[in-house]
Every structure is written in C-alpha cells, then in structure tokens.
Design a protein around this motif. Structure first.
Motif, mmCIF file in Angstrom:
data_model
loop_
_atom_site.group_PDB
_atom_site.id
_atom_site.type_symbol
_atom_site.label_atom_id
_atom_site.label_comp_id
_atom_site.label_asym_id
_atom_site.label_seq_id
_atom_site.Cartn_x
_atom_site.Cartn_y
_atom_site.Cartn_z
ATOM 1 N N TYR A 87 73.166 42.624 -25.397
ATOM 2 C CA TYR A 87 73.421 42.966 -26.811
ATOM 3 C C TYR A 87 72.694 41.993 -27.743
ATOM 4 C CZ TYR A 87 76.043 43.508 -31.180
ATOM 5 O OH TYR A 87 76.416 43.691 -32.502
ATOM 6 N N ILE A 129 70.672 48.828 -29.849
ATOM 7 C CA ILE A 129 71.691 47.869 -30.314
ATOM 8 C C ILE A 129 73.078 48.501 -30.265
ATOM 9 C CG2 ILE A 129 72.526 46.598 -32.335
ATOM 10 C CD1 ILE A 129 69.593 46.171 -33.113
ATOM 11 N N THR A 169 76.862 41.230 -22.820
ATOM 12 C CA THR A 169 76.812 40.436 -24.055
ATOM 13 C C THR A 169 75.410 39.882 -24.284
ATOM 14 O OG1 THR A 169 79.145 39.826 -23.785
ATOM 15 C CG2 THR A 169 77.828 38.482 -25.281
ATOM 16 N N ALA A 218 74.154 48.881 -26.612
ATOM 17 C CA ALA A 218 74.493 47.588 -26.013
ATOM 18 C C ALA A 218 75.840 47.085 -26.510
ATOM 19 C CB ALA A 218 73.405 46.570 -26.321
ATOM 20 N N LYS A 219 76.132 47.319 -27.775
ATOM 21 C CA LYS A 219 77.424 46.893 -28.336
ATOM 22 C C LYS A 219 78.577 47.639 -27.669
ATOM 23 C CE LYS A 219 79.892 46.328 -32.705
ATOM 24 N NZ LYS A 219 79.830 46.526 -34.184
ATOM 25 N N GLN A 247 68.994 42.803 -27.578
ATOM 26 C CA GLN A 247 68.624 44.010 -28.319
ATOM 27 C C GLN A 247 68.592 43.758 -29.822
ATOM 28 O OE1 GLN A 247 67.421 46.672 -26.873
ATOM 29 N NE2 GLN A 247 67.796 45.717 -24.870
ATOM 30 N N LYS A 248 69.505 42.955 -30.317
ATOM 31 C CA LYS A 248 69.473 42.600 -31.741
ATOM 32 C C LYS A 248 68.222 41.782 -32.053
ATOM 33 C CE LYS A 248 73.528 40.668 -32.316
ATOM 34 N NZ LYS A 248 74.659 40.050 -33.059
#
Length: 417
Positions: free
Chosen positions: A259, A305, A256, A308-309, A262-263
């Motif tokens: 993620y 992204i 999490t 990672a999601k 990365q965003k």
C-alpha cells in the motif's frame, strides 16, 4: 492340559528381523535432512532473501548514441569525422517518494513470509512424524502380544485336536478354541495393517524404503506432562508467534508495504542525464544537463492504491481470524490432555497394568491345573487381548494429545533436547 503363559515373547519373524531400530531422535534427525518438502522450502527461503538484495540495487543508467548519415542529398553512413554529426545521451532514473526503500521493505516482508511458511511446514510435518512414530510403537507392542497369544493358542488347538481324535475332550471345546483362534487372527491382521500404514507414512516422511522397529525408553514418555505450563502464556504465545499466525502477520505487513509503495508510485520518477551534441545545435560540441519527469495528469495510480488499501483491511481481518483459531486450538488441546490425565492418571494406570499381568499369569496356571474351565479361560483370554489393545491405543492417544498441544502452540514444550 496344556500350560499357557500369555506373557511369553516369541522369536521375531523374518520380516521383523529386517526392521531397522529407530528412536524418535534418529527419526527427527533423518527427517530434517531427507524430507524433500522441507528441502524445497529452504531453497525458497533463500530465493526470497535474494530478492531483498535485488531490491536494494539502483536502476541502471541508459545510454544512447546518434551517428550522422550526412543528408538525404548526399548520404554518408556513419559520417562522424570532421564536419560529421554525433550525439550522445546518458540518462539515470531517480526514484522519488522513497520507492526504493519501500521496495526493499516489501521484499523483506515476503522473505519473512517465506520463513514463516517453512516453520509452518516443519510444524505440520513434525507432528505427522511423531504421531506416526507413536502409533507405530504402540501398534508393534500390541502386535507382539497378539502374536504371542496366537502361537500359544495354536499349541493348545493342536493338543486339543489330538485329544479330540482320542475322544478325551469334548469336540465342542475344540470348536470354541478354533473360533477364538480365528477371531485373534483377524485382530492380528487388522493391527498388522495399521502398522503397515504407519510404516508407509514414516517411509514417505523420511523418503526411505526401510521398515522400522520403533524404540522408546520410559524417559521418552515421562517428560510429557502439564506440570509448569501456564495456559494463559500458551494462549498469548500462540496468538503472536505460532508459524501460521506469523504467516498471517507477514501477509498483513506485506499488504501494508505494498500500500505504501502504491502511494509512492503515484509520484513520477525523475530522469537526470547529460547530453553531448557535436554539430546539431547552435554551437559545436554542445553539452547539457537533461532533466525529465512524467506528468501525472490522468494516471495517478488511483486503482492500485485503492486495491492495496482494501487488501490491508482484508489481511488485518485474516490475522485476527488466525489468532483466534490458534488460541482456540491451544485451549482445546490443553483441555483434552487434562481430561486424559484426570481420567487415567499415569501411576494408577501403571499399577493396574502390573496387577492385570499378574492376574493373567494366575489364570494361565490355574487353567493348566484344570482349576478353571475352558469357557472361563476363553473369557480371560479375550479380556486380556482387549486390555492390551485398549491400553496401547490409550497410550498412543495420550502421546498424540501432547503432540497436538505442541502443534497448537508452535513450541517444543516436551521435546527439548
């Protein structure tokens, strides 16, 4: 007729005299400071915690300098005096979108994972230590009885051999006794091998070459009981706080955090700096503020992204799976203990043991008086050997079953100091 007492304890052999007495408490204390795997994982925990400090640090500023070489028509290396040119630039990266805090959070979750990994390693090795210790203790109890029987049986065989030469006993009786002796020697050799295997496992866990004599007091076994334990509470605890579940939770939190990072990386960093130029601009001794930013036209970190999601979703399912496994193991361990205690209540077992020992003593006395035959004696002799092996195997299995519940819950339910 030779008198036989099956309860006599014979002097220890030279090898047994070399055994070091070892209590469970001493074994665990030594284990915590000597086991190389635990020590290595402790260093790993500290190493991962150091990365949290690293994540908190700001990026270093960069500095650059330009020194004039005059012109191509008149090269003057490092011409920086009067009329020469110098230029200095300092630049600092400013992370936007909370990247620094998100990196700190990611490093923190990895340190938490490392701690949970240590706890999981400790949980696994501690169960191995205790189970090998219990196995060793009860194997040594059985070995002592078998060794006593062998010594006493050897005396009977020697007496029968002398009597056989004189013709005062049937030769077939001597053959039966020797067959009994060979069978008992095989049993003793098997248990000796099992004991050596347990010794080896303890030596590997404690990283020593010593041989041990496991020592236990009645209180060491009396505290193993289901009294006061609530199954639902154990299930809930295991689903949340067992080390391997905490590892899965840390993996999920790490995914999490990654993620979110990365965003944030889709937002370019800001470059802020200052510039000094001696003669290269429209005025001498120019100073200025320098600001720069990447333009995210094509690379907006889309692939990372998305990856990672999906990793977050994967780790969430892994967490649910581990919680389910933990609860199932607790339920099975709990029911296993209930089945053992229901089938062989401790009080009844202890009473039976005392009655059986009295029976064997009476058998030995009656055999010495000639009140029972050799075949009857051999039958009781074999029954006693089987009883000792079975009872010690059961007691070892009982202790190991409780340790399985300790392991399944990740708690010290029966070993509180």
């Amino acid at each position: 007729m030779i008198f036989l007492s099956l309860g006599i304890v014979v002097p220890a052999s030279a090898q047994q005299e070399l055994r070091q007495p070892l209590t469970m408490r001493a074994a665990e204390d030594s284990f915590l400071v000597k086991n190389y795997l635990l020590l290595a994982q402790r260093y790993q925990v500290d190493a991962d915690k150091a990365l949290i400090r690293q994540a908190k640090l700001w990026d270093n500023p960069s500095f650059s300098a330009l020194f004039g070489f005059n012109s191509t028509n008149n090269i003057k290396p490092f011409y920086i005096g009067k009329g020469g040119q110098t230029q200095y630039t300092i630049d600092q990266v400013v992370q936007l979108a909370g990247k620094r805090n998100k990196n700190i959070q990611l490093a923190t979750t990895k340190a938490t994972l490392s701690e949970a990994t240590f706890d999981e390693l400790l949980r696994t090795l501690r169960m191995q230590l205790r189970q090998n210790y219990f196995n060793l203790y009860f194997q040594q109890q059985t070995e002592t009885v078998l060794r006593t029987q062998l010594r006493n049986l050897q005396e009977i065989v020697e007496a029968y051999t002398i009597a056989d030469k004189k013709g005062s006993v049937a030769h077939a009786d001597l053959i039966r006794l020797k067959a009994l002796q060979i069978g008992l020697e095989n049993d003793y050799a098997d248990f000796k091998q099992q004991e050596l295997e347990s010794q080896k496992n303890l030596q590997q866990l404690l990283h020593t070459q010593d041989f041990y004599s496991a020592e236990m007091q009645p209180s060491d076994t009396e505290r193993y009981s289901l009294d006061g334990l609530n199954l639902q509470q154990l299930l809930d605890y295991a689903a949340q706080n067992r080390p391997d579940v905490k590892m899965a939770q840390a993996e999920y939190l790490s995914a999490t955090a990654n993620y979110q990072l990365q965003k944030a990386l889709a937002t370019p960093n800001l470059h802020v700096g200052a510039n000094y130029d001696k003669h290269g601009t429209y005025i001498d001794n120019f100073i200025g503020l320098q600001v720069g930013i990447d333009l995210p036209f094509w690379n907006r970190n889309q692939g990372n992204i998305r990856s990672a999601k999906l990793q977050v979703a994967s780790e969430e399912q892994q967490l649910k799976q581990q919680q389910s496994v933990a609860q199932t193991e607790v339920l099975n361990a709990f029911e296993q203990i209930r089945a053992i205690e229901k089938r062989y209540p401790g009080v009844i077992l202890e009473d039976f043991q005392q009655e059986y020992n009295k029976l064997i003593d009476e058998v030995a006395k009656n055999f010495s008086k000639g009140n029972i035959s050799l075949l009857q004696f051999i039958d009781y002799f074999n029954s006693y050997s089987d009883h000792v092996k079975n009872i010690n195997r059961f007691l070892a299995n009982r202790m190991n079953a409780y340790e399985e519940l300790n392991y399944a819950t990740g708690q010290e339910l029966f070993n509180k100091k």
